[in-house]
Design an enzyme around this catalytic site. Sequence first.
Site, PDB file in Angstrom:
ATOM      1  N   GLN A 256       0.826  -1.204   0.000  1.00 38.06           N
ATOM      2  CA  GLN A 256       0.000   0.000   0.000  1.00 38.06           C
ATOM      3  C   GLN A 256       0.864   1.259   0.000  1.00 38.06           C
ATOM      4  OE1 GLN A 256      -3.077   0.790  -0.403  1.00 38.06           O
ATOM      5  NE2 GLN A 256      -2.963   2.933   0.223  1.00 38.06           N
ATOM      6  N   GLU A 257       1.985   1.211   0.708  1.00 39.79           N
ATOM      7  CA  GLU A 257       2.860   2.378   0.796  1.00 39.79           C
ATOM      8  C   GLU A 257       3.603   2.648  -0.513  1.00 39.79           C
ATOM      9  OE1 GLU A 257       3.195   4.608   2.946  1.00 39.79           O
ATOM     10  OE2 GLU A 257       2.393   3.857   4.828  1.00 39.79           O
ATOM     11  N   SER A 258       4.194   1.617  -1.096  1.00 40.75           N
ATOM     12  CA  SER A 258       5.131   1.857  -2.207  1.00 40.75           C
ATOM     13  C   SER A 258       4.999   0.894  -3.371  1.00 40.75           C
ATOM     14  CB  SER A 258       6.564   1.752  -1.681  1.00 40.75           C
ATOM     15  OG  SER A 258       6.837   0.410  -1.256  1.00 40.75           O
TER      16      SER A 258
END
EC number: 4.2.2.n1
Length: 518
Positions: free
Chosen positions: A313-315
Site C-alpha cells: 500500500q505504501e510503495s
Amino acid sequence: MKKLKINYLFIGILALLLAVALWPSIPWFGKADNRIAAIQARGELRVSTIHTPLTYNEINGKPFGLDYELAKQFADYLGVKLKVTVRQNISQLFDDLDNGNADLLAAGLVYNSERVKNYQPGPTYYSVSQQLVYKVSQYRPRTLGNLTAEQLTVAPGHVVVNDLQTLKDTKFPELSWKVDDKKGSAELMEDVIEGKLDYTIADSVAISLFQRVHPELAVALDITDEQPVTWFSPLDGDNTLSAALLDFFNEMNEDGTLARIEEKYLGHGDDFDYVDTRTFLRAVDAVLPQLKPLFEKYAEEIDWRLLAAIAYQESHWDAQATSPTGVRGMMMLTKNTAQSLGITDRTDAEQSISGGVRYLQDMMSKVPESVPENERIWFALAAYNMGYAHMLDARALTAKTKGNPDSWADVKQCLPLLSQKPYYSKLTYGYARGHEAYAYVENIRKYQISLVGYLQEKEKQATEAAMQLAQDYPAVSPTELGKEKFPFLSFLSQSSSNYLTHSPSLLFSRKGSEEKQN
C-alpha cells in the site's frame, strides 16, 4: 451486502413474541421436552455447518469463522459446550435437523419462504444477494433466458434453485440448469475460472471473497435482491430455543459485539477492483519472493503478510519510491521519522522495513487500552498514515456523534469528517486527510486477504501436485510428500495479540463430514 443488524423476520412471529413475553417463566430446567432444557441436560449445543471462507474453518485444529464465533458465544450463553458437525453441502445440513442430529444450523443460510415452511428461522444478522458469475475472458450473459443445463450448474440445496424455478415458470421457459451433488459453491466457482464450467451462482459475500484471490471471476448479473441470512432450528412448536436466540442476539447487538464481529469478518468492503487486484497478484509472483525474507525477519508481533500488505500500500514494494510530499522508500517514511529511527538510507529496503515496523509498534503502544486487542492494529494503521494526534481527534469525534470511540467500525466512519470544516474546526488538532486514512486501512485489509488466499491456493496446488507425483511413483509415500503444514488462513486463527487481519480469506471447500467439540 448490508451491515450486520437484528432483523425480526420470523415466520411464527406471534408465537415468538409470546415466548419472549413469557421469558422469565419459561421452565428451562424443569420440563423434559423443553428444547433448552434438553440442550442443557445434554451439556452441549449441537450445531451443523459447512466449510466456507466466512462461516467455519480451521487452522491447526483451531476453528474460526463468523458463524462459528457466534455459535460458540451462544453455547457459552447457555452454559454448555459447543459440538460442531461439518457437512459437505446444504442438503445434508437440513437432513441433520430432520433426523434430530442438530439443534441449530449456523452456516450462512438465506431466509426464504420455502425454508420457513419446515424450519424455524432465527434473527437475521447480515444479507446477501445471489449472483451469476463467469470468467472475465468469456462471454458475459445479459439474461438468464437462454442458459442451459450444459452451461449453468449450481450447488445442491442452494436457495437459488427456487428462484430459478420461479423465473423459468414466469419469464424464461427455456432456462435450465444442473445441480452438482458433489460440489459446493466455492468448488463450482473454481470450475468457472478453470474453464470447466461456463456459469454458476453464488452469494455476493462469497463472490467478493473469492475475487480477492481470483480476480478473473466476474459478476454477470444479479439473480435476487438482498436476502437476509439466518440460523435455522426445528419447527416443532417449542419456542424456547427461538426465544433464547432472540435474547442472545439482542444482547450482542446492544453491547456492540455484533458490530465488532461484522467488522472482523465482513469489514473488508465489497468494492472490488479487477485491475488493482490482478496487478497486486502479479507483484506477489514477481516481486514478493525477494522481499519475503525481510518481511518475515522484521514482522515480530504482526503477521508478515500484514506487513507485506502495508508495504505494498505504501510503495507497491518499490524501495526507490518517492512522494511529492517528501516521503521515500519501501515504507514511505518522512525524513524526520527516519532520523528518529536511526535510518541512514530510506531507499534501503531492509532499513525501511525495519523502521516501518518500529514506527507501527510505537503507534500500537499508544492506542488506548480500552480498544479491544483485536482491533488495535486498525487504529495504529490510521495513526501511522495521518498521525497519532488526528487518530485521537477521530475517536473524540466518534464519541461526539454518539458512536463508540473504541470500535473501529464506528471510528472509521468518522475519518472522512476530519477534512470537513464544520467538524475539524472544532477538533483539537484540526484538519486531516481522514478520507485517505480510511482508504489506506481498507486497502491494506484487502491486500492481505488477497495475499493470504493466493499463497494458500499455491500451497494447495503444490500439495496436490506432490500427491499426484506420489500416485505416479508409488514407491514415494504420499504422506511424506504432502506432510508440510501450510498456513490455512493463520492470520485469522492466531491469537489477537499477533495483531492479524480480521477479514476472512478464501478457503477451498472440504469434503465429507466432521465433528468437533469445543
